[in-house]
Design an enzyme around this catalytic site. Structure first.
Site, short mmCIF file in Angstrom:
data_model
loop_
_atom_site.label_atom_id
_atom_site.label_comp_id
_atom_site.label_asym_id
_atom_site.label_seq_id
_atom_site.Cartn_x
_atom_site.Cartn_y
_atom_site.Cartn_z
N GLU A 226 89.91 42.60 60.03
CA GLU A 226 91.30 42.35 60.42
C GLU A 226 92.16 42.05 59.19
OE1 GLU A 226 92.64 42.81 63.33
OE2 GLU A 226 90.71 43.39 64.18
N SER B 21 79.24 52.67 44.16
CA SER B 21 79.83 53.55 45.17
C SER B 21 79.15 54.91 45.30
CB SER B 21 81.33 53.76 44.89
OG SER B 21 82.07 52.64 45.29
N HIS C 250 82.80 53.82 60.05
CA HIS C 250 82.10 53.86 58.76
C HIS C 250 82.69 52.83 57.80
CE1 HIS C 250 80.16 55.33 55.14
NE2 HIS C 250 81.35 55.39 54.57
N SER C 251 84.00 52.78 57.75
CA SER C 251 84.71 51.81 56.92
C SER C 251 86.12 51.69 57.46
CB SER C 251 84.74 52.28 55.45
OG SER C 251 85.61 53.39 55.30
#
Length: 449
Positions: free
Chosen positions: A123, A209, A338-339
């Site tokens: 959030e 990453s 996923h993200s």
């Protein structure tokens, strides 16, 4: 090529590159003479004579002759190991890990903490307070079950959805928040995206990453541990999507040929971002690849914390005892997007997600087990959720007020001592800020030491 043969070849090559002096010529001659001896010895030891039922080819020593011309196809599907039913009951008493109440409470509370932290930080990203986030909904059992089976000295190589492993090891809520805010207390000095955690004290290598890079790194780390005769292993987490990267295949091949004590832990959650597993491979998942590389392999119910715990514990013991790698494929389902850069409703229905959330939720399954033992009640649930949410919000608010790392950290940790070029670039940056203070404000950044 063996290490001995490679060393001899390198010695000979170096000798040939030297000026043609009598000494260099003699060195090269001796090197190639040694190489011939080594070559002949290798022939005698690795290429035994053929027998009536087997050719003894060096590339497949145990193959047998056949007169039938037939292509080989996959025969059967690897089973999925589990311990708990979906109602939280132990199916086979022989597989019950017989954990203590304290063990169970630690695992379950960490699951709830991870869920609460995910909700708040997700959030927060939507409000623009952090730049990026990835939730762990649906995969909590893979985190806690595997983490509980490891030694604190074992080295963890994560992908990016293993926050629960780090939480179990003792990474604090403050440390999570500092990293996601990239503030001056972030161990990565603000250089990484959120959720790219790392902790040297907890033997958790910093997340990178690019997919798959951690796989060969884990092999090398485990091999170094073996050479140092350490009683530890490396464990490497990755998703089934990363198994499509070349690093995956290189790592598994390296691990088996080098006999590296590493546990490969694949979280097969059904999606590589938006690509379903049905579009990623046509074989029997990822576990079948371990068999193909000559590796001890196990497929496990990733929504069953006991199954994951037993499997990881057995894999760790095997890797240490045999000095060999193990592949675990944990079958699960990614409940969240996923993200924060993804909207999974574009490629799967909300009904499908809700069905998985209610039908096979790893947190609910373990809660049912605890309730059956009298270790957890609804009152416990309500009380803990309230207290942990308060703790997370306090940590969240505190991290938000911490200054950003000083600008000088842009130029450190690349070299042992900053080079003249880096010094020049740093001076140019400060000059630019001085000329355009309205466009390049340093308000909110810590002062350089």
């Amino acid at each position: 090529m063996s290490t001995l043969r490679r060393s001899v070849a390198q010695l000979a090559a170096k000798a040939l590159l030297r000026p043609a002096t009598p000494t260099a010529t003699a060195t090269a001659t001796r090197a190639f003479a040694t190489a011939r001896v080594v070559r002949d010895q290798v022939k005698l030891t690795t290429a035994p004579a053929a027998t009536e039922d087997g050719p003894r080819f060096p590339g497949a020593l145990n193959s047998k002759y056949t007169n039938a011309l037939a292509f080989i196809h996959q025969d059967g599907v690897l089973p999925t190991y589990r311990v708990l039913s979906k109602d939280g009951a132990v199916l086979d008493p022989a597989q019950d890990p017989n954990v203590s109440k304290d063990w169970a409470l630690k695992v379950y509370r960490d699951m709830l903490t991870l869920n609460a932290m995910d909700l708040i930080l997700y959030e927060a990203q939507r409000q623009g307070r952090v730049s990026f986030y990835m939730t762990n909904y649906g995969e909590e059992a893979t985190h806690m079950g595997s983490a509980a089976a490891l030694s604190p000295a074992d080295v963890v190589f994560g992908q990016y959805r293993e926050a629960g492993v780090l939480l179990y090891r003792g990474f604090t809520i403050d440390e999570f928040m500092n990293q996601c805010y990239s503030n001056a207390k972030d161990y990565g000095k603000g250089r990484q995206m959120p959720v790219h955690y790392g902790s040297s004290k907890l033997n958790f290598q910093t997340i990178s990453s690019p997919l798959g890079t951690q796989l060969p790194q884990a092999v090398g780390a485990a091999y170094a541990m073996k050479r140092d005769k350490k009683d530890t292993i490396a464990i490497c987490y990755f998703g089934e999507g990363a198994a499509s990267e070349g690093d995956f295949h290189a790592a598994l091949n390296m691990a088996t040929t080098l006999k590296s004590p590493v546990v490969f832990f694949c979280r097969n959650n059904g999606f590589a971002i938006s690509t379903p597993s049905s579009d990623q491979y046509s074989g029997d998942g990822i576990a079948a690849r371990g068999v193909g590389y000559g590796m001890a392999t196990l497929r496990v119910d990733g929504n069953d914390v006991f199954a994951v715990y037993n499997a990881t514990k057995a894999a760790r013991d095997y890797a240490l005892r045999e000095n060999m790698p193990v592949l675990i494929e944990a079958m699960t389902y990614r409940i969240g997007h996923h993200s924060t850069s993804d909207d999974s409703s574009a490629y799967r229905s909300k009904n499908e997600v809700e069905d998985w959330k209610t039908r096979d939720n790893p947190v609910v399954r373990f809660r049912k087990y605890m309730e059956s033992r009298g270790w957890w009640t609804q009152a416990d649930e309500d009380s803990f959720k309230k207290s942990v949410r308060k703790q997370i919000l306090e940590s969240f608010a505190k991290a938000e007020t911490v200054e950003k790392p000083p600008l000088s950290e842009l130029f450190t940790d690349v070299f042992d001592e900053p080079t003249p070029i880096l010094r020049k670039q740093e001076a140019e940056l400060h000059e630019l800020i001085k000329l355009h203070p309205d466009h390049y404000s340093t308000k909110g950044y810590a002062q350089s030491k």
